[in-house]
Design an enzyme around this catalytic site. Structure first.
Site, PDB file in Angstrom:
ATOM      1  N   GLY A 195     -43.041 -12.697  20.815  1.00 12.66           N
ATOM      2  CA  GLY A 195     -42.464 -14.141  21.464  1.00 12.66           C
ATOM      3  C   GLY A 195     -41.906 -14.686  20.225  1.00 12.66           C
ATOM      4  O   GLY A 195     -42.292 -14.699  18.980  1.00 12.66           O
ATOM      5  N   ARG A 213     -35.461 -17.028   6.199  1.00  9.23           N
ATOM      6  CA  ARG A 213     -34.616 -17.899   5.143  1.00  9.23           C
ATOM      7  C   ARG A 213     -35.484 -17.461   3.911  1.00  9.23           C
ATOM      8  O   ARG A 213     -34.929 -17.126   2.670  1.00  9.23           O
ATOM      9  CB  ARG A 213     -34.521 -19.237   5.386  1.00  9.23           C
ATOM     10  CG  ARG A 213     -33.903 -19.944   4.196  1.00  9.23           C
ATOM     11  CD  ARG A 213     -33.711 -21.507   4.783  1.00  9.23           C
ATOM     12  NE  ARG A 213     -33.281 -22.346   3.826  1.00  9.23           N
ATOM     13  CZ  ARG A 213     -34.006 -22.974   3.056  1.00  9.23           C
ATOM     14  NH1 ARG A 213     -35.465 -22.818   3.023  1.00  9.23           N
ATOM     15  NH2 ARG A 213     -33.533 -23.958   2.213  1.00  9.23           N
ATOM     16  N   ARG A 259     -34.321 -15.290   0.663  1.00  8.25           N
ATOM     17  CA  ARG A 259     -33.893 -16.055  -0.686  1.00  8.25           C
ATOM     18  C   ARG A 259     -34.842 -15.593  -1.648  1.00  8.25           C
ATOM     19  O   ARG A 259     -34.458 -15.186  -2.818  1.00  8.25           O
ATOM     20  CB  ARG A 259     -33.898 -17.567  -0.484  1.00  8.25           C
ATOM     21  CG  ARG A 259     -32.722 -18.021   0.432  1.00  8.25           C
ATOM     22  CD  ARG A 259     -32.023 -19.234  -0.141  1.00  8.25           C
ATOM     23  NE  ARG A 259     -30.858 -19.276   0.775  1.00  8.25           N
ATOM     24  CZ  ARG A 259     -30.515 -20.530   1.289  1.00  8.25           C
ATOM     25  NH1 ARG A 259     -31.473 -21.664   1.138  1.00  8.25           N
ATOM     26  NH2 ARG A 259     -29.582 -20.718   1.893  1.00  8.25           N
ATOM     27  N   ARG A 299     -39.070  -6.910  22.759  1.00  9.92           N
ATOM     28  CA  ARG A 299     -40.406  -6.293  22.651  1.00  9.92           C
ATOM     29  C   ARG A 299     -39.736  -4.656  22.814  1.00  9.92           C
ATOM     30  O   ARG A 299     -38.645  -4.469  23.346  1.00  9.92           O
ATOM     31  CB  ARG A 299     -41.197  -6.429  24.056  1.00  9.92           C
ATOM     32  CG  ARG A 299     -41.603  -7.946  23.666  1.00  9.92           C
ATOM     33  CD  ARG A 299     -42.928  -8.177  24.664  1.00  9.92           C
ATOM     34  NE  ARG A 299     -43.682  -9.432  24.016  1.00  9.92           N
ATOM     35  CZ  ARG A 299     -43.425 -10.597  24.195  1.00  9.92           C
ATOM     36  NH1 ARG A 299     -42.366 -11.027  24.875  1.00  9.92           N
ATOM     37  NH2 ARG A 299     -44.302 -11.918  23.569  1.00  9.92           N
ATOM     38  N   ASP A 342     -49.936 -10.289  16.786  1.00 11.33           N
ATOM     39  CA  ASP A 342     -50.783  -9.011  16.611  1.00 11.33           C
ATOM     40  C   ASP A 342     -50.253  -7.777  16.865  1.00 11.33           C
ATOM     41  O   ASP A 342     -50.327  -6.983  16.457  1.00 11.33           O
ATOM     42  CB  ASP A 342     -52.186  -9.303  17.371  1.00 11.33           C
ATOM     43  CG  ASP A 342     -53.100 -10.160  16.752  1.00 11.33           C
ATOM     44  OD1 ASP A 342     -53.094  -9.987  15.426  1.00 11.33           O
ATOM     45  OD2 ASP A 342     -54.256 -10.659  17.432  1.00 11.33           O
ATOM     46  N   THR A 399     -46.280 -17.082  15.843  1.00 13.83           N
ATOM     47  CA  THR A 399     -46.345 -17.352  17.238  1.00 13.83           C
ATOM     48  C   THR A 399     -46.916 -18.373  17.614  1.00 13.83           C
ATOM     49  O   THR A 399     -47.887 -19.317  16.985  1.00 13.83           O
ATOM     50  CB  THR A 399     -47.517 -16.266  17.856  1.00 13.83           C
ATOM     51  OG1 THR A 399     -48.098 -16.890  19.139  1.00 13.83           O
ATOM     52  CG2 THR A 399     -48.696 -16.175  16.858  1.00 13.83           C
ATOM     53  N   ASP A 440     -48.822 -19.761  19.655  1.00 15.79           N
ATOM     54  CA  ASP A 440     -50.384 -19.839  20.381  1.00 15.79           C
ATOM     55  C   ASP A 440     -51.526 -20.095  19.349  1.00 15.79           C
ATOM     56  O   ASP A 440     -52.429 -20.382  19.998  1.00 15.79           O
ATOM     57  CB  ASP A 440     -50.621 -18.679  21.104  1.00 15.79           C
ATOM     58  CG  ASP A 440     -50.030 -18.502  22.463  1.00 15.79           C
ATOM     59  OD1 ASP A 440     -49.123 -19.523  22.940  1.00 15.79           O
ATOM     60  OD2 ASP A 440     -50.033 -17.618  22.967  1.00 15.79           O
ATOM     61  N   ASP A 453     -52.838 -17.474  18.072  1.00 11.06           N
ATOM     62  CA  ASP A 453     -54.155 -16.636  18.536  1.00 11.06           C
ATOM     63  C   ASP A 453     -54.345 -15.580  17.530  1.00 11.06           C
ATOM     64  O   ASP A 453     -54.666 -14.415  17.932  1.00 11.06           O
ATOM     65  CB  ASP A 453     -53.842 -16.432  19.683  1.00 11.06           C
ATOM     66  CG  ASP A 453     -52.243 -15.586  19.769  1.00 11.06           C
ATOM     67  OD1 ASP A 453     -51.530 -15.614  18.977  1.00 11.06           O
ATOM     68  OD2 ASP A 453     -51.795 -14.834  20.763  1.00 11.06           O
ATOM     69  N   ARG A 505     -52.389 -18.023  26.401  1.00 10.82           N
ATOM     70  CA  ARG A 505     -52.855 -17.010  27.527  1.00 10.82           C
ATOM     71  C   ARG A 505     -54.348 -16.843  27.067  1.00 10.82           C
ATOM     72  O   ARG A 505     -55.177 -16.832  27.904  1.00 10.82           O
ATOM     73  CB  ARG A 505     -51.893 -15.826  27.379  1.00 10.82           C
ATOM     74  CG  ARG A 505     -51.677 -15.234  28.847  1.00 10.82           C
ATOM     75  CD  ARG A 505     -50.534 -14.376  28.910  1.00 10.82           C
ATOM     76  NE  ARG A 505     -49.666 -14.788  28.529  1.00 10.82           N
ATOM     77  CZ  ARG A 505     -48.435 -14.093  27.983  1.00 10.82           C
ATOM     78  NH1 ARG A 505     -48.568 -12.742  27.756  1.00 10.82           N
ATOM     79  NH2 ARG A 505     -47.199 -14.575  27.978  1.00 10.82           N
TER      80      ARG A 505
HETATM   81  P1  ADP Z   1     -46.679 -10.190  19.527  1.00 11.68           P
HETATM   82  O1  ADP Z   1     -46.145  -9.583  18.227  1.00 11.68           O
HETATM   83  O2  ADP Z   1     -46.098 -11.444  19.790  1.00 11.68           O
HETATM   84  O3  ADP Z   1     -48.121  -9.832  19.823  1.00 11.68           O
HETATM   85  P2  ADP Z   1     -46.191  -8.039  21.560  1.00 11.68           P
HETATM   86  O4  ADP Z   1     -47.669  -7.706  21.695  1.00 11.68           O
HETATM   87  O5  ADP Z   1     -45.119  -7.891  22.378  1.00 11.68           O
HETATM   88  O6  ADP Z   1     -45.765  -9.297  20.831  1.00 11.68           O
HETATM   89  O7  ADP Z   1     -45.393  -6.990  20.377  1.00 11.68           O
HETATM   90  C1  ADP Z   1     -44.228  -6.931  19.784  1.00 11.68           C
HETATM   91  C2  ADP Z   1     -43.936  -5.358  19.570  1.00 11.68           C
HETATM   92  O8  ADP Z   1     -44.747  -4.915  18.787  1.00 11.68           O
HETATM   93  C3  ADP Z   1     -43.833  -4.479  21.140  1.00 11.68           C
HETATM   94  O9  ADP Z   1     -42.857  -4.648  21.801  1.00 11.68           O
HETATM   95  C4  ADP Z   1     -44.149  -3.128  20.308  1.00 11.68           C
HETATM   96  O10 ADP Z   1     -42.810  -2.763  19.886  1.00 11.68           O
HETATM   97  C5  ADP Z   1     -45.006  -3.507  19.070  1.00 11.68           C
HETATM   98  N1  ADP Z   1     -46.368  -3.177  19.095  1.00 11.68           N
HETATM   99  C6  ADP Z   1     -47.260  -3.824  20.027  1.00 11.68           C
HETATM  100  N2  ADP Z   1     -48.306  -3.251  20.163  1.00 11.68           N
HETATM  101  C7  ADP Z   1     -48.309  -2.139  19.499  1.00 11.68           C
HETATM  102  C8  ADP Z   1     -49.339  -1.039  19.064  1.00 11.68           C
HETATM  103  N3  ADP Z   1     -50.362  -1.011  19.326  1.00 11.68           N
HETATM  104  N4  ADP Z   1     -48.766  -0.031  18.204  1.00 11.68           N
HETATM  105  C9  ADP Z   1     -47.516  -0.053  17.598  1.00 11.68           C
HETATM  106  N5  ADP Z   1     -46.723  -1.084  18.068  1.00 11.68           N
HETATM  107  C10 ADP Z   1     -47.026  -2.245  18.772  1.00 11.68           C
END
Ligand code: ADP
Length: 322
Positions: free
Chosen positions: A13, A23, A27, A74, A105, A127, A129, A131, A173
């Site tokens: 997100g 940035r 830099r 994603r 995460d 993010t 959130d 979280d 969430r």
């Molecule tokens: P956020 O980073 O905000 O938590 P997502 O959970 O959608 O967002 O994760 C972003 C991208 O990171 C995913 O589309 C995927 O490519 C990668 N990713 C997520 N979980 C895993 C995982 N367990 N192992 C490897 N890559 C992951």
């Protein structure tokens, strides 16, 4: 030896302040004598080779902009062992020696896996959130809360005029931090978060009727996205109290907008530290805020941490918003 090159990407997100972090990576990276590549559309863009070399001016005029100039995505393909290997091969092919991953995460799990495939990665928490267990603060959180507060203030003007109750859903969430802080800032009578179970009668109706007896005429209930169900909740409140009640879902407005000072500064600090860590040959680290200081932790260790909800703050909110 060839000049070291690092990549930077935003993933998952988007969040206001990500641009300040990008940035800073660019830099600071250039200041350490490294080349810096902007990887567009997260891990997806890395797999597709969507990479542009950055210079000092590539990141001009972005510190005040919301969203992410590198775009985000994603990537289901990256989230497989074959995808991770392909991404590592792509880094070798392009000549990227390390990557700064700005995201949540999920993105850090990806960074851990890419490090395992031989490409040193550093995570930066971005993010709205808040979280991420390992960091007290995530880039975007302050802007999102301030947006939520502004929006609820507007609702408040119209509700006050009509003696209404407003049930407002804010983002979060799995994490009630936006709801908690926004709830305090707008004087919400009740704040519903995923971390604390609620009782409709005791935590909403009884509080509303008590404050009504003391002369209060309009009410705000803040609900985190993870609790949800605001339309039904509004209907139930109206039935139980006789007070006209409306539900509002703030939604994605909370993701946008010009980042606040805090998000610009924290984004800048974290981005600069991430570039420094790669310069120092560090790997599999995540930049975090702990005790108000910017530091770094092993990604795997960070991913295993459990978030702790600020129950003391929640209790204060309940005590004074009455
Ligand atoms: P956020 O980073 O905000 O938590 P997502 O959970 O959608 O967002 O994760 C972003 C991208 O990171 C995913 O589309 C995927 O490519 C990668 N990713 C997520 N979980 C895993 C995982 N367990 N192992 C490897 N890559 C992951």
């Amino acid at each position: 030896m060839a000049t070291k090159a690092i990549g930077v990407l935003t993933s998952g997100g988007d969040a206001p302040g990500m641009n300040a972090a990008v940035r800073a990576v660019v830099r600071a990276g250039l200041s350490y004598g490294m080349r810096v590549m902007g990887i567009q559309r997260g891990y997806n863009g890395l797999l597709n080779g969507e990479v542009v070399e950055m210079n000092l001016r590539s990141v001009s005029d972005i510190i005040h902009r919301g969203g992410t100039v590198l775009y985000t995505a994603r990537s289901p393909e990256f989230n497989t062992p074959a995808g991770v290997q392909k991404a590592a091969d792509k880094c070798h092919e392009i000549g990227i020696d390390g990557v700064v991953v700005i995201g949540g995460d999920g993105s850090f799990r990806g960074a851990r896996d890419l490090t395992g495939a031989g490409i040193p990665c550093i995570g930066v928490p971005g993010t709205i959130d808040n979280d991420i267990a390992s960091s007290e603060y995530t880039i975007g959180f302050d802007t999102a809360m301030n947006t939520a507060v502004q929006m609820v203030d507007r609702l408040r003007d119209t509700m006050e005029s009509h003696d209404r109750c407003s049930v407002v859903q804010v983002m979060g969430r799995r994490c009630g931090d936006i709801a908690l802080q926004t709830g305090i800032a707008v004087g919400a009578t009740s704040i519903l978060v995923p971390e604390v179970p609620f009782d409709f009668q005791k935590d909403i109706v009884d509080r509303m009727t008590f404050t009504q007896k003391t002369g209060k005429k309009h009410f705000i209930i803040i609900v985190a996205e993870g609790v949800g169900g605001v339309e039904k909740l509004a209907k139930n409140i109206e039935e139980a109290t006789g007070i006209e009640t409306r539900a509002t879902i703030l939604g994605h407005v909370q993701r946008g907008g010009s980042p606040t000072l805090r998000d610009r500064v924290v984004g800048s600090r974290m981005g600069a530290v991430a570039a420094k860590l790669l310069h120092e040959e560090k790997s599999n680290r995540v930049v975090v805020m702990r005790g108000g200081k910017i530091t770094d932790l092993d990604i795997t260790e960070a991913l295993n941490m459990k978030r702790v909800f600020d129950k003391d703050l929640y209790d204060i909110a309940l005590r004074i918003s009455i």
